[in-house]
Design an enzyme around this catalytic site. Structure first.
Site, PDB file in Angstrom:
ATOM      1  N   HIS A  42       0.828  -1.304   0.128  1.00  0.00           N
ATOM      2  CA  HIS A  42       0.041   0.110   0.112  1.00  0.00           C
ATOM      3  C   HIS A  42       0.910   1.244   0.015  1.00  0.00           C
ATOM      4  CE1 HIS A  42       0.942  -0.860   4.113  1.00  0.00           C
ATOM      5  NE2 HIS A  42       1.029   0.314   4.243  1.00  0.00           N
ATOM      6  N   HIS A 126       5.836   5.779  -1.400  1.00  0.00           N
ATOM      7  CA  HIS A 126       6.666   4.513  -1.668  1.00  0.00           C
ATOM      8  C   HIS A 126       5.503   3.447  -1.065  1.00  0.00           C
ATOM      9  CE1 HIS A 126       7.073   5.716   2.687  1.00  0.00           C
ATOM     10  NE2 HIS A 126       7.411   4.158   2.847  1.00  0.00           N
TER      11      HIS A 126
END
Length: 187
Positions: A42, A126
């Site tokens: 995620h 990220h």
């Protein structure tokens, strides 16, 4: 409960990334890294930490407003990098400005709902692939991902996710993530 706001990549994007990550498991020292699994991939937008249950209704309201004010955007998984040789991550390209605005809105929603946002940092999009608790050099891992670029996909939801820590004493146990609710962006 331990919560964070996130953008969740679609299954097709995680399949592409899994194919790019698979060869990394053959690099020296890979068996000493703690790898995250596809189910846990995620983009964290705002980390809330421990949130009291009585705060949830206001947090839900505030996140719903944040989602409504931010439109959907295109993303793709691209490249990789490290944070202080402790975290290996995959990056993103495409709609990074709207993603950053969504991250700021999610952080503001937490603050306005009464969540302590002391750990708030400048947002760096990220997706964590592995954690390093040893002295293995992650540079070759990031270099192996440098040319990776997945297909574009539409980020259309803001999700509130609960992080359940791994079971203590179980080798290889990973945190488990449960999406509590999601809001469509721009609606």
């Amino acid at each position: 409960m331990r919560l964070f706001a996130a953008v969740l990549p679609p299954p097709a994007a995680t399949v592409e990334l899994a194919a790019a990550v698979a060869p990394l498991h053959a690099l020296p020292g890979a068996d000493q890294l703690t790898w995250t699994g596809r189910a846990g991939w995620h983009f964290t937008l705002a980390f809330y930490g421990e949130v009291e249950p009585e705060t949830l209704p206001e947090l839900y309201t505030r996140l719903g407003r944040a989602a409504h004010r931010n439109g959907a955007f295109q993303l793709r998984l691209k490249g990789g990098g490290t944070f202080s040789n402790r975290v290996l991550w995959a990056g993103a390209s495409g709609g990074l400005p709207p993603m950053r605005r969504l991250a700021e809105s999610a952080a503001a929603a937490g603050r306005r709902a009464g969540v302590s946002m002391e750990q708030h940092r400048v947002y760096t999009p990220h997706l964590t692939i592995a954690r390093n608790r040893t002295d293995i050099d992650l540079a070759p891992y990031a270099a192996a991902l440098a040319t990776f670029e997945g297909q574009a996909w539409r980020a259309g939801e803001l999700s509130l996710v609960r992080s359940n820590p791994p079971q203590p004493g179980v080798p290889g146990a990973r945190p488990r993530y449960d999406t509590l609710t999601s809001w469509p962006l721009g609606e």
